[in-house]
Design a protein around this motif. Structure first.
Motif, mmCIF file in Angstrom:
data_model
loop_
_atom_site.group_PDB
_atom_site.id
_atom_site.type_symbol
_atom_site.label_atom_id
_atom_site.label_comp_id
_atom_site.label_asym_id
_atom_site.label_seq_id
_atom_site.Cartn_x
_atom_site.Cartn_y
_atom_site.Cartn_z
ATOM 1 N N SER A 95 -20.009 73.622 64.041
ATOM 2 C CA SER A 95 -21.156 74.499 63.855
ATOM 3 C C SER A 95 -21.047 75.296 62.549
ATOM 4 C CB SER A 95 -21.268 75.449 65.047
ATOM 5 O OG SER A 95 -22.187 76.466 64.756
ATOM 6 N N GLY A 96 -19.856 75.810 62.286
ATOM 7 C CA GLY A 96 -19.656 76.586 61.062
ATOM 8 C C GLY A 96 -19.857 75.730 59.825
ATOM 9 N N THR A 97 -19.269 74.532 59.852
ATOM 10 C CA THR A 97 -19.417 73.612 58.732
ATOM 11 C C THR A 97 -20.882 73.240 58.551
ATOM 12 O OG1 THR A 97 -17.213 72.711 59.119
ATOM 13 C CG2 THR A 97 -18.712 71.354 57.829
ATOM 14 N N ALA A 98 -21.560 72.988 59.662
ATOM 15 C CA ALA A 98 -22.975 72.620 59.591
ATOM 16 C C ALA A 98 -23.791 73.749 58.962
ATOM 17 C CB ALA A 98 -23.498 72.299 60.990
ATOM 18 N N ALA A 99 -23.497 74.987 59.357
ATOM 19 C CA ALA A 99 -24.268 76.126 58.845
ATOM 20 C C ALA A 99 -24.086 76.265 57.330
ATOM 21 C CB ALA A 99 -23.847 77.409 59.554
ATOM 22 N N HIS A 100 -22.832 76.296 56.886
ATOM 23 C CA HIS A 100 -22.591 76.435 55.443
ATOM 24 C C HIS A 100 -23.158 75.250 54.676
ATOM 25 C CE1 HIS A 100 -18.976 79.221 56.305
ATOM 26 N NE2 HIS A 100 -19.999 79.936 55.918
ATOM 27 N N SER A 101 -23.019 74.068 55.268
ATOM 28 C CA SER A 101 -23.362 72.866 54.530
ATOM 29 C C SER A 101 -24.860 72.617 54.512
ATOM 30 C CB SER A 101 -22.605 71.665 55.097
ATOM 31 O OG SER A 101 -21.217 71.936 55.001
ATOM 32 N N ASP A 102 -25.539 72.979 55.592
ATOM 33 C CA ASP A 102 -26.995 72.830 55.570
ATOM 34 C C ASP A 102 -27.581 73.802 54.538
ATOM 35 O OD1 ASP A 102 -28.844 71.109 56.724
ATOM 36 O OD2 ASP A 102 -29.674 72.700 57.994
ATOM 37 N N PRO A 189 -11.943 64.655 53.683
ATOM 38 C CA PRO A 189 -13.265 64.381 54.245
ATOM 39 C C PRO A 189 -14.063 63.357 53.450
ATOM 40 C CG PRO A 189 -13.174 66.601 53.309
ATOM 41 C CD PRO A 189 -11.801 66.040 53.217
ATOM 42 N N ARG A 190 -14.870 62.577 54.196
ATOM 43 C CA ARG A 190 -15.836 61.660 53.589
ATOM 44 C C ARG A 190 -17.116 62.480 53.412
ATOM 45 N NH1 ARG A 190 -14.528 58.229 58.775
ATOM 46 N NH2 ARG A 190 -14.638 60.371 59.464
ATOM 47 N N GLY A 191 -18.235 62.028 53.907
ATOM 48 C CA GLY A 191 -19.449 62.836 53.790
ATOM 49 C C GLY A 191 -19.404 64.036 54.733
ATOM 50 N N VAL A 192 -20.041 65.130 54.336
ATOM 51 C CA VAL A 192 -20.046 66.349 55.146
ATOM 52 C C VAL A 192 -20.665 66.077 56.517
ATOM 53 C CG1 VAL A 192 -20.822 68.736 55.287
ATOM 54 C CG2 VAL A 192 -20.288 67.747 53.048
ATOM 55 N N ASP A 193 -21.839 65.470 56.516
ATOM 56 C CA ASP A 193 -22.533 65.240 57.786
ATOM 57 C C ASP A 193 -21.698 64.347 58.710
ATOM 58 O OD1 ASP A 193 -24.509 66.631 56.527
ATOM 59 O OD2 ASP A 193 -25.927 64.966 56.383
ATOM 60 N N ARG A 194 -21.065 63.355 58.109
ATOM 61 C CA ARG A 194 -20.286 62.415 58.906
ATOM 62 C C ARG A 194 -19.182 63.127 59.688
ATOM 63 N NH1 ARG A 194 -17.728 56.464 57.631
ATOM 64 N NH2 ARG A 194 -16.960 56.275 59.764
ATOM 65 N N ALA A 222 -13.599 70.974 58.505
ATOM 66 C CA ALA A 222 -13.478 72.282 57.853
ATOM 67 C C ALA A 222 -13.293 72.106 56.344
ATOM 68 C CB ALA A 222 -12.314 73.071 58.452
ATOM 69 N N LEU A 223 -12.483 71.117 55.953
ATOM 70 C CA LEU A 223 -12.305 70.864 54.517
ATOM 71 C C LEU A 223 -13.627 70.430 53.881
ATOM 72 C CD1 LEU A 223 -8.812 69.094 54.506
ATOM 73 C CD2 LEU A 223 -9.338 71.368 53.589
ATOM 74 N N ALA A 224 -14.436 69.718 54.666
ATOM 75 C CA ALA A 224 -15.754 69.311 54.156
ATOM 76 C C ALA A 224 -16.658 70.526 53.962
ATOM 77 C CB ALA A 224 -16.405 68.321 55.111
ATOM 78 N N ASP A 225 -16.370 71.599 54.694
ATOM 79 C CA ASP A 225 -17.091 72.853 54.496
ATOM 80 C C ASP A 225 -16.614 73.527 53.199
ATOM 81 O OD1 ASP A 225 -17.976 75.500 54.494
ATOM 82 O OD2 ASP A 225 -17.440 75.894 56.576
ATOM 83 N N GLY A 226 -15.340 73.882 53.159
ATOM 84 C CA GLY A 226 -14.817 74.671 52.035
ATOM 85 C C GLY A 226 -14.903 73.965 50.690
ATOM 86 N N TRP A 227 -14.428 72.709 50.664
ATOM 87 C CA TRP A 227 -14.370 71.964 49.402
ATOM 88 C C TRP A 227 -15.585 71.058 49.252
ATOM 89 C CZ3 TRP A 227 -10.384 72.977 45.932
ATOM 90 C CH2 TRP A 227 -9.289 73.695 46.447
#
Ligand code: XCC
Ligand code: SF4
Length: 653
Positions: A95-102, A189-194, A222-227
C-alpha cells in the motif's frame, strides 16, 4: 496514550482542541480517546484475507508458548502466526509503495504532457537536472531541445511502472556494492507495479507461506518505492517545479490570516497546488478578494503538499497531519483544497461547524460531503483559478467564532541533496567532502534521518522533538521530511540559531561555519529519496566505507502511522540503514518475523529495524549504532580527540 495524558506539546494545537470542544466539534483527538486499538490487529495477528476468516490468533501474553500452543496458532486455512504477520506487514508495504508510486506516475504523466506541449502553464525549470537524468538513463542529448529530451525521459519514467523485466533504472544510482547485494539476494525490483501486484498475489489465501520469502518480496517492493516511484516523483517534480534551495518561511496555525482569504492546501501531490500558488497571486483574484471585503489571499499548507510548496515557494505551513481539522476549527479557513493521502474523512463534518469549503480535486480521492472540482492537467491554471475563486466567494460567510492562535515559528527549508552539496562545497566545487571530513574528524558524530507522521496514540510532536534534541545534542546532524519536519520546525529547531542553543559543540561549530540549522528540512515523504541520494553521495565521496551500511547513519519515524512509513522504513533497512520506529510495531505477534526484521536483516542487508517508543532511548539506539559504525571505520579515536581538545579542556577546569 492513556486518558488524561497530554494530547500535544504544541500550544496552538491544545488551544484549538479546546475550541473544538466548545464549538461542539469532534476531532481525531476525541476519537482516539474513545477508540482503543485492537490488540490482536496491532501485533499483526489478525488475518482477513479470505471469507473463511477473519482469523484472530493472539500471542499468549506473559508466558512462553508451548510447542502445542504454537502449533495451534493457525488460521482456518492453516496459515501460521508467522505467515499471517509477514503477509500483513508486506501488504502495508504494498500500500505504501502504491501510494508513493501512483504519485510518481501522476508526475511522470504530467511531465510527459508538459514535454509534448499539452500541459499549458507547466515548463521545464531545472535544465541541469533534466540533462543529468538523460545522462543517467542513456538518453541522447546532442543538439536536441529540452522538450525532445524530456519526451524520452517522460516515456522512460512511465515505463518504469509497468516494466516486466530487468531492473529499475535508478537502482544504478546506489553504491555498486549495494546493487550487487540486491542482485545476489534477488530483491532488485523490476517494474514498480509488478512488485506491488506480486505482493497482493503472494499474500492471497494459500500462496506464499514462508515468512522469509514473503518478507523478501516486501523488500523488493519497498526498494521499488524508494529507488523507483518516490525517486521518480522527486526528480521529475524538481525538473518541472524547480529544485529546492534554502527558503525562509513560517509554521503553525498562527500563519492563518485574520483579514485575508485563507486557502489551505493539503495532501501530497504538488501538481495542482503549484498552480494554486500562481492563481492566488493573480491581480484579478486579489481584486476579487478585496471586493469581498478581504485584504488579500493567504495560502498555507498541511501535510506533504505543504512541504512541496514550502520547499519551492516558501508557502507557510499551517501544520502537520494532526492539525488538519484544527486549521478549520480556527473558523478562518475559507477553503481546504485536498488532493491525495492523509486526508481525514471527518473534514466535511468539522467544516459543518464553520463555513469552510472542503474541495476534493483528484478523481482518485473523493469525500462524501465535499465539493469536487476536478484537476485537469491540460487546463491546470483554470482548475486552480476555480478553486481560488470558490474560496474567495466563501469569505463573506466567515462566522463570528474566529480564533486564530498566535503561535508561529520561523524555519528554513529547501535543503535538497543538491543544495547540501552546494552549501558545503560551494557552487564551483560542490561536494560532500566537507561533510565527510567533519564526520571523519568527529565534529559531526553521524547523520540521522528523522521522518514520518503524527499519531494520536502518543503526545503530538513530543516524540519527534525530544528525539531530535537528543540527537543534535550528541552532535548528530538531523535530516528531515514529512510531518516530523513540521514538528521540529514548530519547536524552533529549523533555524541556524538552534545550533548554538541545542546542538553539541562539534555540530554547532560546523553549522555556524556553514550557516545551516542543525536540522535540515529536505521535503515531503517522497523526498526521502533525497536522503538516499545524500547517503549515496557520502559513500561516493570516500573515507566512510564503500556502502551505505558502512556509514555512521541511522533513521527513525518516531510517530509513524501510515503504511507509507513502513515502506520507507523497509527500503532504508534494505539500503543498509538502522531504522527505529516508535508508537507500535505491527509484527509483534510473531517472534520469528520480528527477529527476522530486527536481527537477521543486519546480517543480510547491513541495516535493521528496531522498535522503541521512548524517544530518548530510541535516540540512544541510533547513537550507539552510529558509534558502532564509527568504530568499524576506525573513527572512534578521532572523536575522542575532539571531545577533549585543548579549548574544551580549559573549559573543563
Ligand atoms: Fe502523512 Fe506526508 Fe505521514 Fe505526514 S508524514 S502523516 S504519511 S503527511 Ni509522510
Ligand atoms: Fe483465515 Fe487463512 Fe482466510 Fe486468513 S487466509 S482469513 S488465516 S482462513
Amino acid at each position: 496514550m492513556a486518558a488524561g495524558e497530554k494530547k500535544s506539546i504544541d500550544k496552538a494545537t491544545l488551544k484549538m482542541i479546546e475550541k473544538a470542544a466548545i464549538d461542539g466539534c469532534e476531532t481525531v483527538f476525541d476519537r482516539a480517546a474513545t477508540m482503543k486499538p485492537c490488540p490482536i490487529g496491532a501485533e499483526g495477528s489478525c488475518c482477513s484475507n479470505c471469507g473463511m476468516g477473519p482469523c484472530r490468533i493472539p500471542l499468549p501474553k506473559g508466558k512462553e508458548q508451548t510447542p502445542e500452543e504454537k502449533r495451534k496458532r493457525r488460521g482456518i486455512c492453516g496459515a501460521t502466526a508467522e505467515t499471517i504477520a509477514a503477509r500483513n506487514f508486506i501488504r502495508m508495504i504494498a500500500s505504501g509503495t502504491a501510494a508513493h508510486s501512483d504519485h510518481g506516475r501522476g508526475v511522470a504523466e504530467l511531465f510527459l504532457a508538459t514535454a509534448k506541449g499539452e500541459a499549458p502553464g507547466y515548463e521545464i525549470k531545472d535544465e541541469q537536472k533534466l540533462l543529468q537524468i538523460a545522462l543517467d538513463w542513456g538518453i541522447e542529448i546532442g543538439d536536441r531541445s529540452n522538450e525532445e529530451i524530456a519526451v524520452d525521459i517522460g516515456e522512460k519514467a512511465l515505463a518504469e511502472f509497468g516494466k516486466q523485466e530487468g531492473e529499475l533504472l535508478f537502482l544504478r544510482r546506489a553504491p555498486l556494492k549495494r546493487q550487487e547485494l540486491w542482485r545476489k539476494l534477488g530483491v532488485a525490483p523490476r517494474g514498480v507495479d509488478r512488485e506491488v501486484v506480486e505482493i497482493m498475489h503472494r499474500t492471497h489465501m494459500g500462496v506464499d507461506q514462508d515468512y522469509e520469502n514473503l518478507l523478501k518480496q516486501g523488500t523488493r517492493a519497498a526498494l521499488a518505492d524508494g529507488w523507483g516511484g518516490s525517486m521518480i516523483a522527486t526528480e521529475l517534480q524538481d525538473i518541472l517545479f524547480g529544485t529546492p534551495a534554502p527558503v525562509l518561511s513560517r509554521v503553525n496555525l498562527g500563519v492563518l490570516s485574520e483579514d485575508e482569504v485563507n486557502i489551505v492546501i493539503h495532501g501530497h501531490e504538488p501538481l495542482l497546488s503549484e498552480m494554486v500558488v500562481i492563481a492566488a497571486q493573480d491581480p484579478k483574484m486579489i481584486e476579487l478578494a478585496k471586493s469581498k471585503g478581504a485584504k488579500g489571499i493567504n495560502l498555507a499548507g498541511i501535510c506533504c503538499t505543504a512541504n512541496e510548496v514550502l520547499m519551492r515557494h516558501g508557502v507557510p505551513l499551517a501544520g502537520n497531519m494532526l492539525q488538519q481539522e484544527l486549521a478549520i476549527v480556527t473558523g478562518a479557513v475559507e477553503a481546504m483544497v485536498v488532493d491525495v493521502q492523509c486526508i481525514m474523512q471527518s473534514l466535511p463534518d468539522v467544516a459543518q461547524c464553520y463555513h469552510t469549503k472542503i474541495i476534493t480535486t483528484s478523481p482518485k480521492a473523493k469525500i462524501t460531503g465535499a465539493t469536487h472540482i476536478e484537476f485537469d492537467e491540460h487546463n491546470a491554471l483554470e482548475s486552480a483559478r476555480e478553486v481560488v475563486k470558490a474560496a474567495i466567494e466563501n469569505f463573506p460567510n466567515r462566522g463570528k467564532n474566529v480564533n486564530i492562535p498566535s503561535e508561529q515559528s520561523y524555519l528554513i527549508a529547501g535543503f535538497s541533496h543538491e543544495t547540501i552539496n552546494y552549501l558545503l562545497g560551494g557552487l564551483f566545487r560542490a561536494s560532500y567532502r566537507p561533510l565527510n571530513d567533519n564526520i571523519i574528524n568527529g565534529k559531526i558524530r553521524g547523520v540521522a534521518g528523522v521522518v514520518g507522521c503524527n499519531n494520536p496514540r502518543v503526545t503530538h510532536d513530543e516524540i519527534h522533538v525530544e528525539m531530535i534534541k537528543e540527537l543534535i545534542k550528541n552532535d548528530v546532524l538531523v535530516l528531515q521530511t514529512g510531518c516530523s519536519a513540521m514538528a521540529a520546525a514548530k519547536a524552533g529547531l529549523l533555524v541556524p540559531e538552534a545550533a548554538a542553543k541545542y546542538a553539541g559543540k562539534g555540530l554547532a561549530e560546523v553549522c555556524e561555519t556553514v550557516g545551516i540549522p542543525p536540522v535540515l528540512h529536505m521535503g515531503s515523504c517522497v523526498d526521502n529519496s533525497r536522503i538516499l541520494m545524500a547517503a549515496t553521495a557520502m559513500v561516493k565521496e570516500g573515507g566512510l566505507g564503500d556502502d551505505i551500511s558502512d556509514l555512521p547513519v541511522a533513521g527513525a519515524a518516531p510517530e509513524w502511522m501510515s503504511e507509507k512509513a513502513i515502506s520507507i522504513g523497509q527500503y532504508f533497512v534494505a539500503s543498509g540503514v538502522f531504522t527505529v520506529f516508535g508508537v507500535t510495531w505491527p509484527t509483534l505477534g510473531s517472534e520469528e518475523v520480528t527477529k527476522c526484521l530486527f536481527e537477521d536483516s543486519e546480517e543480510t542487508y547491513g541495516g535493521m529495524w528496531a522498535f522503541e517508543p521512548d524517544p530518548i532511548k530510541a535516540a540512544h539506539l541510533m547513537i550507539a549504532h552510529i558509534d558502532k559504525k564509527r568504530k568499524a571505520l576506525g573513527l572512534d579515536k578521532a572523536r575522542e580527540r575532539v571531545l577533549y581538545d585543548m579549548a574544551m579542556r580549559r573549559e573543563l577546569v
